[in-house]
Design a protein around this motif. Sequence first.
Motif, PDB file in Angstrom:
ATOM      1  N   GLN A 178       0.819  -1.203   0.000  1.00  0.00           N
ATOM      2  CA  GLN A 178       0.000   0.000   0.000  1.00  0.00           C
ATOM      3  C   GLN A 178       0.861   1.265   0.000  1.00  0.00           C
ATOM      4  O   GLN A 178       0.471   2.270  -0.588  1.00  0.00           O
ATOM      5  CB  GLN A 178      -0.999  -0.060   1.147  1.00  0.00           C
ATOM      6  N   LEU A 179       2.045   1.204   0.596  1.00  0.00           N
ATOM      7  CA  LEU A 179       2.987   2.314   0.480  1.00  0.00           C
ATOM      8  C   LEU A 179       3.396   2.490  -0.976  1.00  0.00           C
ATOM      9  O   LEU A 179       3.390   3.608  -1.500  1.00  0.00           O
ATOM     10  CB  LEU A 179       4.225   2.059   1.346  1.00  0.00           C
ATOM     11  N   ARG A 180       3.711   1.385  -1.644  1.00  0.00           N
ATOM     12  CA  ARG A 180       4.114   1.485  -3.054  1.00  0.00           C
ATOM     13  C   ARG A 180       2.974   2.043  -3.897  1.00  0.00           C
ATOM     14  O   ARG A 180       3.210   2.860  -4.800  1.00  0.00           O
ATOM     15  CB  ARG A 180       4.562   0.124  -3.591  1.00  0.00           C
ATOM     16  N   ALA A 181       1.764   1.657  -3.604  1.00  0.00           N
ATOM     17  CA  ALA A 181       0.616   2.203  -4.338  1.00  0.00           C
ATOM     18  C   ALA A 181       0.551   3.716  -4.160  1.00  0.00           C
ATOM     19  O   ALA A 181       0.332   4.452  -5.123  1.00  0.00           O
ATOM     20  CB  ALA A 181      -0.674   1.547  -3.868  1.00  0.00           C
ATOM     21  N   GLY A 182       0.724   4.188  -2.937  1.00  0.00           N
ATOM     22  CA  GLY A 182       0.715   5.628  -2.681  1.00  0.00           C
ATOM     23  C   GLY A 182       1.801   6.346  -3.459  1.00  0.00           C
ATOM     24  O   GLY A 182       1.581   7.432  -4.000  1.00  0.00           O
ATOM     25  N   GLN A 183       2.988   5.718  -3.539  1.00  0.00           N
ATOM     26  CA  GLN A 183       4.081   6.309  -4.312  1.00  0.00           C
ATOM     27  C   GLN A 183       3.727   6.359  -5.796  1.00  0.00           C
ATOM     28  O   GLN A 183       3.950   7.375  -6.460  1.00  0.00           O
ATOM     29  CB  GLN A 183       5.364   5.501  -4.115  1.00  0.00           C
ATOM     30  N   ILE A 184       3.192   5.272  -6.318  1.00  0.00           N
ATOM     31  CA  ILE A 184       2.876   5.186  -7.749  1.00  0.00           C
ATOM     32  C   ILE A 184       1.850   6.240  -8.151  1.00  0.00           C
ATOM     33  O   ILE A 184       2.000   6.895  -9.185  1.00  0.00           O
ATOM     34  CB  ILE A 184       2.369   3.772  -8.127  1.00  0.00           C
ATOM     35  N   LEU A 199       3.200  -7.172  -8.162  1.00  0.00           N
ATOM     36  CA  LEU A 199       1.763  -7.232  -8.453  1.00  0.00           C
ATOM     37  C   LEU A 199       1.116  -5.857  -8.374  1.00  0.00           C
ATOM     38  O   LEU A 199       0.355  -5.474  -9.268  1.00  0.00           O
ATOM     39  CB  LEU A 199       1.054  -8.186  -7.496  1.00  0.00           C
ATOM     40  N   VAL A 200       1.398  -5.096  -7.315  1.00  0.00           N
ATOM     41  CA  VAL A 200       0.761  -3.781  -7.190  1.00  0.00           C
ATOM     42  C   VAL A 200       1.217  -2.867  -8.323  1.00  0.00           C
ATOM     43  O   VAL A 200       0.421  -2.098  -8.859  1.00  0.00           O
ATOM     44  CB  VAL A 200       0.958  -3.143  -5.797  1.00  0.00           C
ATOM     45  N   GLU A 201       2.472  -2.957  -8.714  1.00  0.00           N
ATOM     46  CA  GLU A 201       2.929  -2.135  -9.845  1.00  0.00           C
ATOM     47  C   GLU A 201       2.214  -2.533 -11.126  1.00  0.00           C
ATOM     48  O   GLU A 201       1.816  -1.675 -11.908  1.00  0.00           O
ATOM     49  CB  GLU A 201       4.443  -2.243 -10.008  1.00  0.00           C
ATOM     50  N   ALA A 202       2.062  -3.835 -11.334  1.00  0.00           N
ATOM     51  CA  ALA A 202       1.394  -4.295 -12.549  1.00  0.00           C
ATOM     52  C   ALA A 202      -0.054  -3.814 -12.608  1.00  0.00           C
ATOM     53  O   ALA A 202      -0.546  -3.413 -13.663  1.00  0.00           O
ATOM     54  CB  ALA A 202       1.449  -5.823 -12.634  1.00  0.00           C
ATOM     55  N   VAL A 203      -0.724  -3.836 -11.478  1.00  0.00           N
ATOM     56  CA  VAL A 203      -2.121  -3.412 -11.433  1.00  0.00           C
ATOM     57  C   VAL A 203      -2.248  -1.909 -11.674  1.00  0.00           C
ATOM     58  O   VAL A 203      -3.141  -1.459 -12.387  1.00  0.00           O
ATOM     59  CB  VAL A 203      -2.773  -3.808 -10.086  1.00  0.00           C
ATOM     60  N   LEU A 204      -1.345  -1.127 -11.098  1.00  0.00           N
ATOM     61  CA  LEU A 204      -1.488   0.334 -11.145  1.00  0.00           C
ATOM     62  C   LEU A 204      -0.805   1.018 -12.329  1.00  0.00           C
ATOM     63  O   LEU A 204      -1.077   2.189 -12.569  1.00  0.00           O
ATOM     64  CB  LEU A 204      -0.964   0.946  -9.836  1.00  0.00           C
ATOM     65  N   GLN A 205       0.051   0.318 -13.029  1.00  0.00           N
ATOM     66  CA  GLN A 205       0.753   0.956 -14.142  1.00  0.00           C
ATOM     67  C   GLN A 205       0.361   0.308 -15.470  1.00  0.00           C
ATOM     68  O   GLN A 205       0.407  -0.908 -15.595  1.00  0.00           O
ATOM     69  CB  GLN A 205       2.265   0.868 -13.940  1.00  0.00           C
ATOM     70  N   PRO A 206       0.007   1.121 -16.446  1.00  0.00           N
ATOM     71  CA  PRO A 206      -0.345   0.569 -17.758  1.00  0.00           C
ATOM     72  C   PRO A 206       0.819  -0.200 -18.371  1.00  0.00           C
ATOM     73  O   PRO A 206       1.975   0.145 -18.164  1.00  0.00           O
ATOM     74  CB  PRO A 206      -0.669   1.807 -18.594  1.00  0.00           C
ATOM     75  N   GLU A 249      -1.096  -7.484 -21.339  1.00  0.00           N
ATOM     76  CA  GLU A 249      -1.856  -7.455 -20.107  1.00  0.00           C
ATOM     77  C   GLU A 249      -0.983  -7.003 -18.939  1.00  0.00           C
ATOM     78  O   GLU A 249       0.224  -7.173 -18.950  1.00  0.00           O
ATOM     79  CB  GLU A 249      -2.483  -8.811 -19.830  1.00  0.00           C
ATOM     80  N   ARG A 250      -1.620  -6.433 -17.958  1.00  0.00           N
ATOM     81  CA  ARG A 250      -0.876  -5.906 -16.814  1.00  0.00           C
ATOM     82  C   ARG A 250      -0.330  -7.015 -15.926  1.00  0.00           C
ATOM     83  O   ARG A 250       0.825  -6.986 -15.539  1.00  0.00           O
ATOM     84  CB  ARG A 250      -1.757  -4.975 -15.985  1.00  0.00           C
ATOM     85  N   VAL A 251      -1.176  -7.955 -15.550  1.00  0.00           N
ATOM     86  CA  VAL A 251      -0.729  -9.066 -14.710  1.00  0.00           C
ATOM     87  C   VAL A 251      -0.627 -10.299 -15.604  1.00  0.00           C
ATOM     88  O   VAL A 251      -1.619 -10.965 -15.888  1.00  0.00           O
ATOM     89  CB  VAL A 251      -1.690  -9.308 -13.525  1.00  0.00           C
ATOM     90  N   SER A 252       0.582 -10.563 -16.029  1.00  0.00           N
ATOM     91  CA  SER A 252       0.822 -11.703 -16.920  1.00  0.00           C
ATOM     92  C   SER A 252       0.728 -13.013 -16.147  1.00  0.00           C
ATOM     93  O   SER A 252       0.800 -13.041 -14.911  1.00  0.00           O
ATOM     94  CB  SER A 252       2.215 -11.589 -17.533  1.00  0.00           C
TER      95      SER A 252
END
Length: 153
Positions: free
Chosen positions: A37-43, A89-96, A101-104
């Motif tokens: 969740q910290l990484r999500a906030g950063q992204i 996983l969080v990066e794949a979900v939040l970044q195009p 596909e995002r989550v391979s």
Amino acid sequence: MAQDPAQLIPGLAEVSAALFKVVGNRSIPRTTISLVQLRAGQIVGSTYLTLLHTGFLRKAGESEERITSVASWQDSPYLTAPERAALALVEAVLQPNPYGERVSDELYALAAEHYDEKALATLMMAIGQVNFFVAIALIAKPVPGRSFSDPWV
């Protein structure tokens, strides 16, 4: 937004509490959830979420090295392989992904090496939980550094 959305929308607090309960089922460490969740906030560029989850990690006794290395997690010696898989996983979900596909399937398989199905479902919900709060953090703009229970002016 000057007022807490939970005061404007009946039921919002219950939805939030339900998300916390679902994610807190102990199938993955709370620290891993906070790192994700910290990484999500950063992204997404949310100072509020970044400070919030940094604070949670500090309160849990995490080292500054582990906390600050989340921004460059791929080569961090301070994070475990399961934590890096969760961060991927969080990066794949939040970044195009312009190449597919995002989550391979490969990324899912990597995560599945470290987490059983319940833990993967929990991780998925933890990413969904932070995404629920991303819209609030970016649109309503709670005050960074304020307590989670009192984020508005």
